[in-house]
Design a protein around this motif. Structure first.
Motif, short mmCIF file in Angstrom:
data_model
loop_
_atom_site.label_atom_id
_atom_site.label_comp_id
_atom_site.label_asym_id
_atom_site.label_seq_id
_atom_site.Cartn_x
_atom_site.Cartn_y
_atom_site.Cartn_z
N PHE A 9 25.19 -11.50 32.87
CA PHE A 9 23.95 -12.24 32.71
C PHE A 9 24.27 -13.73 32.69
O PHE A 9 25.06 -14.19 31.86
N GLU A 53 16.67 -7.56 30.02
CA GLU A 53 16.90 -8.54 31.08
C GLU A 53 17.73 -7.91 32.20
O GLU A 53 18.61 -7.10 31.96
N GLN A 54 17.45 -8.31 33.42
CA GLN A 54 18.19 -7.79 34.56
C GLN A 54 19.45 -8.62 34.78
O GLN A 54 19.41 -9.84 34.69
N PRO A 55 20.57 -7.96 35.06
CA PRO A 55 21.82 -8.71 35.27
C PRO A 55 21.80 -9.47 36.59
O PRO A 55 21.15 -9.06 37.56
N TYR A 56 22.55 -10.56 36.61
CA TYR A 56 22.73 -11.34 37.83
C TYR A 56 23.66 -10.59 38.79
O TYR A 56 23.39 -10.51 39.98
N THR A 92 27.66 -10.60 28.61
CA THR A 92 28.04 -9.49 29.48
C THR A 92 27.97 -8.19 28.69
O THR A 92 28.10 -8.18 27.47
#
Length: 100
Positions: A9, A53-56, A92
């Protein structure tokens, strides 16, 4: 063999700093019997369900042993540019496992 799935993230606006870190860190893995098997940057439409939240990025890596992983994490060259990781990564989620 150790397998690691890492959900990464990124801090807003720090994507380029993160890319700089990855360009330096990923090649070092081979020195310690590590492999980057998958490196994914999923788009919003890739998620069917999410409660957080969605990870990068999502990385799936392997190391021949726990000792190899620890040696990679403590590599002196890698530690020299950890400031890039600290500047760019919000948090992370790391999942360790083995092939079944």
């Amino acid at each position: 063999m150790i397998y690691i799935t890492q959900f990464i993230f990124i801090k807003p606006g720090k994507e380029e700093v993160f890319h700089q870190f990855e360009e330096l860190a990923i090649p070092l893995m081979k020195k310690y019997n590590g492999r980057l098997i998958y490196r994914l940057r999923p788009g919003t439409d890739s998620f069917v369900v999410t409660e957080e939240e969605q990870p990068y990025e999502i990385h799936f890596v392997s190391f021949a042993s726990e000792n190899d992983l620890e040696s990679f994490m403590g590599d002196e060259d890698r530690l020299k540019f950890m400031h890039l990781k600290e500047e760019s990564i919000k948090w992370t989620l790391l999942v360790k496992g083995e092939k079944m």
